[in-house]
Design a protein around this motif. Sequence first.
Motif, mmCIF file in Angstrom:
data_model
loop_
_atom_site.group_PDB
_atom_site.id
_atom_site.type_symbol
_atom_site.label_atom_id
_atom_site.label_comp_id
_atom_site.label_asym_id
_atom_site.label_seq_id
_atom_site.Cartn_x
_atom_site.Cartn_y
_atom_site.Cartn_z
ATOM 1 N N PRO A 125 9.116 -47.782 -19.375
ATOM 2 C CA PRO A 125 9.676 -47.133 -19.954
ATOM 3 C C PRO A 125 9.428 -45.595 -19.271
ATOM 4 O O PRO A 125 8.922 -45.268 -19.227
ATOM 5 N N THR A 126 10.545 -45.105 -19.626
ATOM 6 C CA THR A 126 10.916 -44.360 -19.065
ATOM 7 C C THR A 126 10.728 -43.057 -20.495
ATOM 8 O O THR A 126 10.388 -43.823 -21.408
ATOM 9 N N ASP A 127 10.169 -41.722 -20.967
ATOM 10 C CA ASP A 127 10.324 -41.125 -22.358
ATOM 11 C C ASP A 127 11.379 -41.812 -22.737
ATOM 12 O O ASP A 127 11.751 -41.541 -23.889
ATOM 13 N N ARG A 128 12.852 -41.391 -22.109
ATOM 14 C CA ARG A 128 14.397 -41.373 -22.682
ATOM 15 C C ARG A 128 14.626 -42.765 -23.044
ATOM 16 O O ARG A 128 14.806 -43.128 -24.158
ATOM 17 N N GLU A 129 14.073 -43.958 -22.404
ATOM 18 C CA GLU A 129 13.937 -45.240 -22.879
ATOM 19 C C GLU A 129 13.118 -45.739 -24.175
ATOM 20 O O GLU A 129 14.505 -46.520 -24.446
ATOM 21 N N LEU A 130 11.991 -45.049 -24.238
ATOM 22 C CA LEU A 130 11.518 -45.274 -25.193
ATOM 23 C C LEU A 130 11.719 -44.843 -25.982
ATOM 24 O O LEU A 130 12.090 -45.194 -27.461
ATOM 25 N N ARG A 131 12.117 -43.998 -26.488
ATOM 26 C CA ARG A 131 13.176 -43.349 -27.506
ATOM 27 C C ARG A 131 14.054 -43.598 -27.905
ATOM 28 O O ARG A 131 14.809 -44.725 -29.090
ATOM 29 N N GLU A 132 15.182 -44.407 -26.741
ATOM 30 C CA GLU A 132 17.028 -45.615 -27.420
ATOM 31 C C GLU A 132 15.948 -46.653 -27.741
ATOM 32 O O GLU A 132 16.875 -47.408 -28.551
ATOM 33 N N VAL A 133 14.898 -47.105 -27.702
ATOM 34 C CA VAL A 133 14.576 -48.343 -28.207
ATOM 35 C C VAL A 133 14.120 -47.978 -29.157
ATOM 36 O O VAL A 133 14.118 -48.819 -29.946
ATOM 37 N N ALA A 134 13.005 -47.505 -29.610
ATOM 38 C CA ALA A 134 12.660 -46.804 -31.147
ATOM 39 C C ALA A 134 13.621 -46.722 -32.230
ATOM 40 O O ALA A 134 13.395 -47.010 -32.772
ATOM 41 N N GLU A 135 14.737 -45.987 -31.240
ATOM 42 C CA GLU A 135 16.136 -45.963 -32.537
ATOM 43 C C GLU A 135 16.156 -46.502 -32.924
ATOM 44 O O GLU A 135 16.783 -47.421 -34.385
ATOM 45 N N ALA A 136 16.524 -48.541 -31.673
ATOM 46 C CA ALA A 136 17.361 -48.875 -32.178
ATOM 47 C C ALA A 136 16.690 -49.868 -32.700
ATOM 48 O O ALA A 136 17.267 -50.465 -33.735
ATOM 49 N N ARG A 156 2.280 -46.363 -21.145
ATOM 50 C CA ARG A 156 1.017 -44.761 -20.129
ATOM 51 C C ARG A 156 0.548 -45.020 -22.004
ATOM 52 O O ARG A 156 1.423 -44.833 -22.196
ATOM 53 N N GLU A 157 0.233 -43.493 -21.888
ATOM 54 C CA GLU A 157 -0.883 -43.121 -22.753
ATOM 55 C C GLU A 157 -0.159 -42.610 -24.566
ATOM 56 O O GLU A 157 1.157 -41.737 -23.671
ATOM 57 N N GLY A 158 -0.129 -42.741 -25.488
ATOM 58 C CA GLY A 158 1.058 -42.372 -26.340
ATOM 59 C C GLY A 158 1.830 -43.215 -26.386
ATOM 60 O O GLY A 158 2.971 -43.101 -28.110
ATOM 61 N N GLN A 159 2.804 -44.446 -25.731
ATOM 62 C CA GLN A 159 4.184 -45.006 -25.499
ATOM 63 C C GLN A 159 3.767 -45.789 -26.936
ATOM 64 O O GLN A 159 4.437 -46.528 -27.347
ATOM 65 N N ALA A 160 2.421 -46.682 -26.642
ATOM 66 C CA ALA A 160 2.563 -47.640 -27.438
ATOM 67 C C ALA A 160 1.762 -47.530 -29.580
ATOM 68 O O ALA A 160 3.121 -47.720 -29.633
ATOM 69 N N GLU A 161 1.882 -46.242 -29.345
ATOM 70 C CA GLU A 161 2.058 -45.306 -30.999
ATOM 71 C C GLU A 161 3.396 -45.085 -30.733
ATOM 72 O O GLU A 161 3.874 -45.585 -32.511
ATOM 73 N N LEU A 162 4.242 -44.733 -30.181
ATOM 74 C CA LEU A 162 4.847 -44.865 -30.426
ATOM 75 C C LEU A 162 6.125 -45.281 -30.482
ATOM 76 O O LEU A 162 7.039 -45.915 -31.878
ATOM 77 N N LEU A 163 5.714 -46.865 -30.193
ATOM 78 C CA LEU A 163 6.850 -47.834 -31.197
ATOM 79 C C LEU A 163 6.279 -48.613 -32.030
ATOM 80 O O LEU A 163 7.393 -49.151 -32.494
ATOM 81 N N ALA A 164 5.100 -48.372 -32.048
ATOM 82 C CA ALA A 164 4.060 -49.038 -33.659
ATOM 83 C C ALA A 164 4.948 -48.159 -34.792
ATOM 84 O O ALA A 164 4.949 -48.976 -35.256
ATOM 85 N N GLU A 165 5.101 -46.873 -34.722
ATOM 86 C CA GLU A 165 5.794 -45.648 -35.654
ATOM 87 C C GLU A 165 7.207 -46.556 -35.292
ATOM 88 O O GLU A 165 7.482 -46.498 -36.883
#
Length: 348
Positions: A125-136, A156-165
Amino acid sequence: MPHIDCKPRTDWNAFADAALSGRPLTVEEGLDVLRAPDEELLPLLHAAWRVRSRYFGNKVMLNMIMNAKSGLCPEDCGYCSQSIVSRADIPRYSLLDKESLLAGAREALARKAGTFCIVASGRGPTDRELREVAEAVREIRRTMPLKICACLGLLREGQAELLAEAGVHRYNHNLNTSRERYGRIATTHTFEQRVETVERVKAAGISPCSGVIIGMGESDEEIVDMALTLRALDADSIPVNFLNAIPGTPLEGAGRVSARKALKVLALFRFICPDKEIRVAGGREITLRSLQPLALYAANSLFVGDYLTTPGQEVSRDHQMIEDLGFEIVQYVPGSADSEQRKSPAGA
Protein backbone atom coordinates in the motif's frame (compact mmCIF):
# COMPACT_ATOMS: atom_id res chain seq x y z
CA MET A 1 -9.08 -66.31 -5.05
CA PRO A 2 -9.44 -62.58 -4.46
CA HIS A 3 -6.33 -60.75 -3.36
CA ILE A 4 -6.29 -59.95 0.36
CA ASP A 5 -4.16 -57.01 1.42
CA CYS A 6 -2.60 -57.92 4.77
CA LYS A 7 -0.88 -54.58 5.23
CA PRO A 8 -2.11 -53.09 8.53
CA ARG A 9 -4.08 -49.89 8.38
CA THR A 10 -2.51 -46.72 9.73
CA ASP A 11 -3.77 -45.77 13.19
CA TRP A 12 -4.94 -42.25 12.38
CA ASN A 13 -6.08 -41.77 15.97
CA ALA A 14 -2.41 -41.90 16.97
CA PHE A 15 -1.89 -38.85 14.73
CA ALA A 16 -4.76 -37.10 16.51
CA ASP A 17 -3.25 -38.02 19.89
CA ALA A 18 0.07 -36.53 18.81
CA ALA A 19 -1.61 -33.29 17.70
CA LEU A 20 -3.60 -33.03 20.93
CA SER A 21 -0.45 -33.58 22.99
CA GLY A 22 1.36 -30.77 21.16
CA ARG A 23 3.72 -32.95 19.16
CA PRO A 24 4.00 -31.94 15.49
CA LEU A 25 3.92 -34.70 12.92
CA THR A 26 7.21 -35.76 11.44
CA VAL A 27 7.75 -35.30 7.72
CA GLU A 28 7.25 -39.04 7.25
CA GLU A 29 3.95 -38.97 9.15
CA GLY A 30 2.82 -35.98 7.10
CA LEU A 31 3.53 -37.89 3.93
CA ASP A 32 1.51 -40.81 5.28
CA VAL A 33 -1.49 -38.47 5.60
CA LEU A 34 -1.18 -37.12 2.06
CA ARG A 35 -0.66 -40.60 0.61
CA ALA A 36 -3.36 -42.34 2.64
CA PRO A 37 -5.38 -44.86 0.61
CA ASP A 38 -8.74 -43.46 -0.43
CA GLU A 39 -10.53 -46.21 1.50
CA GLU A 40 -9.01 -44.74 4.68
CA LEU A 41 -10.29 -41.22 4.00
CA LEU A 42 -13.19 -41.39 6.44
CA PRO A 43 -11.10 -42.76 9.36
CA LEU A 44 -8.51 -40.06 8.57
CA LEU A 45 -11.14 -37.31 8.66
CA HIS A 46 -12.57 -38.73 11.89
CA ALA A 47 -9.15 -38.39 13.49
CA ALA A 48 -8.85 -34.83 12.18
CA TRP A 49 -12.33 -34.14 13.59
CA ARG A 50 -11.17 -35.24 17.04
CA VAL A 51 -8.58 -32.45 16.95
CA ARG A 52 -10.86 -29.86 15.37
CA SER A 53 -13.66 -30.55 17.86
CA ARG A 54 -11.30 -30.26 20.85
CA TYR A 55 -10.49 -26.65 19.95
CA PHE A 56 -13.54 -25.47 18.03
CA GLY A 57 -16.42 -27.87 18.76
CA ASN A 58 -19.01 -27.67 15.98
CA LYS A 59 -18.42 -23.96 15.33
CA VAL A 60 -17.74 -22.58 11.85
CA MET A 61 -16.21 -19.15 11.22
CA LEU A 62 -17.28 -17.28 8.09
CA ASN A 63 -15.14 -14.70 6.28
CA MET A 64 -16.07 -12.42 3.39
CA ILE A 65 -13.58 -10.87 0.96
CA MET A 66 -13.98 -7.48 -0.70
CA ASN A 67 -11.73 -6.75 -3.66
CA ALA A 68 -11.04 -3.14 -2.71
CA LYS A 69 -8.52 -2.56 -5.52
CA SER A 70 -8.48 -4.76 -8.60
CA GLY A 71 -5.73 -5.46 -11.12
CA LEU A 72 -3.02 -2.85 -11.66
CA CYS A 73 -0.47 -5.06 -9.89
CA PRO A 74 3.23 -4.92 -10.87
CA GLU A 75 4.01 -8.36 -9.40
CA ASP A 76 4.34 -11.47 -11.59
CA CYS A 77 2.65 -14.15 -9.45
CA GLY A 78 1.80 -16.93 -11.88
CA TYR A 79 -1.50 -17.93 -10.24
CA CYS A 80 -3.02 -14.44 -10.06
CA SER A 81 -5.40 -12.89 -12.57
CA GLN A 82 -4.47 -9.41 -11.28
CA SER A 83 -0.73 -9.66 -11.93
CA ILE A 84 1.16 -7.77 -14.61
CA VAL A 85 1.75 -11.00 -16.55
CA SER A 86 -1.94 -11.99 -16.59
CA ARG A 87 -4.08 -11.69 -19.72
CA ALA A 88 -7.28 -12.50 -17.81
CA ASP A 89 -10.31 -10.34 -18.52
CA ILE A 90 -10.98 -8.83 -15.10
CA PRO A 91 -12.17 -5.48 -13.72
CA ARG A 92 -9.41 -2.98 -13.01
CA TYR A 93 -9.93 -0.11 -10.60
CA SER A 94 -8.09 1.88 -7.94
CA LEU A 95 -8.88 1.74 -4.23
CA LEU A 96 -12.59 2.00 -3.49
CA ASP A 97 -13.83 4.88 -1.36
CA LYS A 98 -14.85 4.62 2.28
CA GLU A 99 -18.57 4.37 1.56
CA SER A 100 -18.00 1.39 -0.73
CA LEU A 101 -15.95 -0.35 1.97
CA LEU A 102 -18.67 0.32 4.54
CA ALA A 103 -21.27 -1.12 2.16
CA GLY A 104 -19.08 -4.21 1.83
CA ALA A 105 -18.94 -4.56 5.60
CA ARG A 106 -22.72 -4.39 5.82
CA GLU A 107 -22.95 -7.14 3.19
CA ALA A 108 -20.55 -9.26 5.25
CA LEU A 109 -22.90 -8.97 8.22
CA ALA A 110 -25.86 -9.94 6.03
CA ARG A 111 -23.96 -13.08 5.00
CA LYS A 112 -23.36 -13.95 8.69
CA ALA A 113 -19.61 -13.44 8.33
CA GLY A 114 -17.67 -12.72 11.49
CA THR A 115 -14.66 -11.37 9.60
CA PHE A 116 -14.62 -8.81 6.78
CA CYS A 117 -11.49 -8.95 4.63
CA ILE A 118 -10.34 -5.80 2.81
CA VAL A 119 -8.05 -6.90 -0.02
CA ALA A 120 -6.10 -4.63 -2.38
CA SER A 121 -3.92 -5.72 -5.27
CA GLY A 122 -0.38 -4.42 -5.63
CA ARG A 123 3.07 -4.89 -4.20
CA GLY A 124 2.13 -2.96 -1.08
CA PRO A 125 0.00 0.00 0.00
CA THR A 126 0.94 3.62 -0.58
CA ASP A 127 0.73 5.91 2.43
CA ARG A 128 -2.48 7.41 1.01
CA GLU A 129 -4.08 3.99 0.51
CA LEU A 130 -3.10 2.98 4.01
CA ARG A 131 -4.69 6.12 5.49
CA GLU A 132 -7.90 5.55 3.54
CA VAL A 133 -8.16 1.91 4.61
CA ALA A 134 -7.45 2.90 8.22
CA GLU A 135 -10.21 5.52 8.11
CA ALA A 136 -12.72 2.96 6.84
CA VAL A 137 -11.61 0.43 9.45
CA ARG A 138 -12.18 2.92 12.28
CA GLU A 139 -15.73 3.57 11.03
CA ILE A 140 -16.51 -0.14 10.67
CA ARG A 141 -15.18 -0.86 14.14
CA ARG A 142 -17.28 1.99 15.55
CA THR A 143 -20.55 0.93 13.93
CA MET A 144 -20.52 -2.82 13.20
CA PRO A 145 -19.78 -6.07 15.09
CA LEU A 146 -17.14 -7.34 12.67
CA LYS A 147 -13.58 -8.54 12.91
CA ILE A 148 -11.46 -6.77 10.28
CA CYS A 149 -8.76 -8.42 8.21
CA ALA A 150 -6.57 -6.42 5.82
CA CYS A 151 -4.62 -7.87 2.92
CA LEU A 152 -2.65 -5.10 1.23
CA GLY A 153 0.62 -6.73 0.19
CA LEU A 154 4.13 -6.26 1.55
CA LEU A 155 4.30 -3.81 4.45
CA ARG A 156 7.05 -1.29 5.08
CA GLU A 157 8.30 -0.25 8.50
CA GLY A 158 5.61 1.53 10.51
CA GLN A 159 2.68 0.50 8.31
CA ALA A 160 1.58 -2.44 10.45
CA GLU A 161 1.54 -0.18 13.50
CA LEU A 162 -0.79 2.27 11.72
CA LEU A 163 -3.19 -0.56 10.87
CA ALA A 164 -3.07 -1.82 14.45
CA GLU A 165 -3.88 1.67 15.76
CA ALA A 166 -6.87 1.85 13.39
CA GLY A 167 -8.24 -1.39 14.83
CA VAL A 168 -7.33 -4.05 12.26
CA HIS A 169 -7.62 -7.41 14.00
CA ARG A 170 -5.87 -9.54 11.43
CA TYR A 171 -3.52 -9.17 8.48
CA ASN A 172 -3.36 -11.71 5.67
CA HIS A 173 -0.19 -12.35 3.72
CA ASN A 174 -0.01 -15.84 2.28
CA LEU A 175 3.23 -17.75 1.78
CA ASN A 176 1.37 -19.50 -1.08
CA THR A 177 3.98 -22.16 -1.78
CA SER A 178 7.19 -23.60 -0.40
CA ARG A 179 10.44 -21.70 -0.08
CA GLU A 180 11.98 -24.12 -2.59
CA ARG A 181 9.30 -23.52 -5.25
CA TYR A 182 8.76 -19.80 -4.74
CA GLY A 183 11.03 -18.57 -7.53
CA ARG A 184 9.06 -20.64 -10.03
CA ILE A 185 5.80 -18.95 -8.98
CA ALA A 186 6.93 -15.31 -8.62
CA THR A 187 10.19 -13.46 -9.29
CA THR A 188 9.36 -9.84 -8.41
CA HIS A 189 9.55 -10.53 -4.67
CA THR A 190 10.84 -13.35 -2.49
CA PHE A 191 9.54 -15.90 -0.02
CA GLU A 192 11.66 -14.18 2.64
CA GLN A 193 9.90 -10.86 2.01
CA ARG A 194 6.55 -12.53 2.61
CA VAL A 195 7.78 -13.99 5.88
CA GLU A 196 9.12 -10.56 6.88
CA THR A 197 5.68 -8.99 6.42
CA VAL A 198 4.08 -11.67 8.60
CA GLU A 199 6.69 -10.97 11.28
CA ARG A 200 6.02 -7.21 11.05
CA VAL A 201 2.35 -7.86 11.62
CA LYS A 202 3.02 -10.03 14.66
CA ALA A 203 5.38 -7.44 16.13
CA ALA A 204 2.63 -4.80 15.81
CA GLY A 205 0.21 -6.97 17.78
CA ILE A 206 -2.00 -7.87 14.82
CA SER A 207 -3.11 -11.48 14.43
CA PRO A 208 -1.24 -13.04 11.47
CA CYS A 209 -3.13 -14.85 8.73
CA SER A 210 -1.02 -16.77 6.23
CA GLY A 211 -1.79 -19.73 4.03
CA VAL A 212 -1.09 -21.67 0.88
CA ILE A 213 -2.28 -22.49 -2.62
CA ILE A 214 -2.33 -26.21 -3.40
CA GLY A 215 -2.05 -27.37 -7.00
CA MET A 216 0.87 -25.36 -8.41
CA GLY A 217 3.08 -28.37 -9.10
CA GLU A 218 4.36 -28.81 -5.55
CA SER A 219 5.39 -32.23 -4.24
CA ASP A 220 3.89 -33.91 -1.18
CA GLU A 221 7.14 -33.12 0.64
CA GLU A 222 6.65 -29.45 -0.15
CA ILE A 223 3.07 -29.50 1.16
CA VAL A 224 4.28 -30.97 4.46
CA ASP A 225 7.02 -28.32 4.55
CA MET A 226 4.44 -25.54 4.04
CA ALA A 227 2.37 -26.80 6.96
CA LEU A 228 5.41 -27.07 9.25
CA THR A 229 6.60 -23.59 8.17
CA LEU A 230 3.23 -22.05 9.07
CA ARG A 231 3.31 -23.85 12.42
CA ALA A 232 6.75 -22.37 13.10
CA LEU A 233 5.55 -18.94 11.94
CA ASP A 234 2.63 -19.25 14.41
CA ALA A 235 -0.01 -18.05 11.96
CA ASP A 236 -3.34 -17.78 13.79
CA SER A 237 -5.43 -18.27 10.66
CA ILE A 238 -4.42 -20.48 7.72
CA PRO A 239 -6.36 -20.27 4.46
CA VAL A 240 -5.85 -23.41 2.37
CA ASN A 241 -6.59 -22.48 -1.25
CA PHE A 242 -6.83 -24.89 -4.16
CA LEU A 243 -5.63 -23.46 -7.44
CA ASN A 244 -8.34 -22.12 -9.71
CA ALA A 245 -6.33 -22.09 -12.93
CA ILE A 246 -7.78 -18.89 -14.42
CA PRO A 247 -7.49 -18.56 -18.22
CA GLY A 248 -4.96 -15.90 -19.12
CA THR A 249 -2.65 -16.61 -16.18
CA PRO A 250 0.67 -18.47 -16.56
CA LEU A 251 -0.79 -21.42 -14.61
CA GLU A 252 -3.99 -21.66 -16.67
CA GLY A 253 -3.19 -25.18 -17.82
CA ALA A 254 -2.41 -26.62 -14.40
CA GLY A 255 -4.27 -29.80 -13.49
CA ARG A 256 -6.79 -29.76 -10.68
CA VAL A 257 -6.14 -31.46 -7.34
CA SER A 258 -8.60 -34.28 -6.70
CA ALA A 259 -11.27 -33.77 -4.07
CA ARG A 260 -9.92 -36.68 -2.05
CA LYS A 261 -6.37 -35.28 -2.06
CA ALA A 262 -7.73 -31.87 -1.03
CA LEU A 263 -9.39 -33.44 2.02
CA LYS A 264 -6.13 -35.16 2.97
CA VAL A 265 -4.34 -31.79 2.74
CA LEU A 266 -6.88 -30.25 5.13
CA ALA A 267 -6.42 -33.14 7.56
CA LEU A 268 -2.65 -32.63 7.40
CA PHE A 269 -2.94 -28.95 8.28
CA ARG A 270 -5.28 -29.77 11.17
CA PHE A 271 -2.81 -32.28 12.63
CA ILE A 272 0.18 -29.95 12.25
CA CYS A 273 -1.60 -26.72 13.32
CA PRO A 274 -4.20 -28.21 15.67
CA ASP A 275 -5.49 -25.10 17.45
CA LYS A 276 -5.42 -22.70 14.49
CA GLU A 277 -8.24 -21.47 12.29
CA ILE A 278 -7.94 -23.66 9.19
CA ARG A 279 -9.98 -22.09 6.39
CA VAL A 280 -10.99 -23.98 3.28
CA ALA A 281 -10.58 -21.10 0.88
CA GLY A 282 -10.34 -20.23 -2.81
CA GLY A 283 -11.06 -23.03 -5.26
CA ARG A 284 -13.03 -25.16 -2.81
CA GLU A 285 -16.17 -25.18 -4.95
CA ILE A 286 -14.45 -26.44 -8.11
CA THR A 287 -12.02 -28.78 -6.31
CA LEU A 288 -14.16 -30.37 -3.59
CA ARG A 289 -17.47 -30.15 -5.46
CA SER A 290 -19.96 -32.54 -3.79
CA LEU A 291 -17.46 -33.37 -1.03
CA GLN A 292 -17.42 -29.82 0.36
CA PRO A 293 -19.25 -30.77 3.60
CA LEU A 294 -16.50 -33.26 4.49
CA ALA A 295 -13.96 -30.41 4.52
CA LEU A 296 -15.52 -29.03 7.69
CA TYR A 297 -14.50 -32.11 9.66
CA ALA A 298 -10.92 -30.84 9.37
CA ALA A 299 -11.34 -27.11 8.62
CA ASN A 300 -13.34 -24.79 10.85
CA SER A 301 -13.66 -21.76 8.59
CA LEU A 302 -14.96 -20.78 5.13
CA PHE A 303 -15.01 -17.83 2.79
CA VAL A 304 -18.58 -16.97 1.79
CA GLY A 305 -19.53 -15.20 -1.42
CA ASP A 306 -17.21 -14.36 -4.28
CA TYR A 307 -13.43 -14.34 -4.28
CA LEU A 308 -11.25 -11.60 -5.75
CA THR A 309 -12.00 -12.11 -9.45
CA THR A 310 -13.88 -15.44 -9.47
CA PRO A 311 -17.38 -16.33 -8.26
CA GLY A 312 -18.00 -18.36 -5.14
CA GLN A 313 -20.88 -20.58 -4.14
CA GLU A 314 -24.30 -19.09 -3.45
CA VAL A 315 -24.23 -17.97 0.20
CA SER A 316 -27.50 -19.68 1.07
CA ARG A 317 -25.97 -23.02 0.02
CA ASP A 318 -23.09 -22.49 2.46
CA HIS A 319 -25.51 -21.65 5.25
CA GLN A 320 -27.59 -24.73 4.40
CA MET A 321 -24.51 -26.96 4.29
CA ILE A 322 -23.46 -25.81 7.77
CA GLU A 323 -26.98 -26.33 9.13
CA ASP A 324 -27.26 -29.79 7.56
CA LEU A 325 -24.01 -30.81 9.26
CA GLY A 326 -25.43 -29.75 12.61
CA PHE A 327 -22.75 -27.08 12.92
CA GLU A 328 -23.11 -23.51 14.15
CA ILE A 329 -21.93 -20.24 12.58
CA VAL A 330 -19.79 -18.09 14.88
CA GLN A 331 -20.76 -14.42 15.01
CA TYR A 332 -18.11 -11.97 16.18
CA VAL A 333 -18.80 -10.30 19.54
CA PRO A 334 -16.63 -7.21 20.13
CA GLY A 335 -14.65 -7.42 23.34
CA SER A 336 -15.08 -11.18 23.63
CA ALA A 337 -12.29 -13.59 24.45
CA ASP A 338 -12.09 -14.41 20.74
CA SER A 339 -8.95 -12.23 20.45
CA GLU A 340 -9.22 -8.62 19.43
CA GLN A 341 -5.54 -8.35 18.54
CA ARG A 342 -2.53 -10.28 19.74
CA LYS A 343 -1.77 -9.45 23.33
CA SER A 344 1.96 -9.42 22.73
CA PRO A 345 4.38 -9.94 19.85
CA ALA A 346 4.82 -13.52 21.02
CA GLY A 347 1.08 -14.11 20.89
CA ALA A 348 0.79 -14.82 24.59
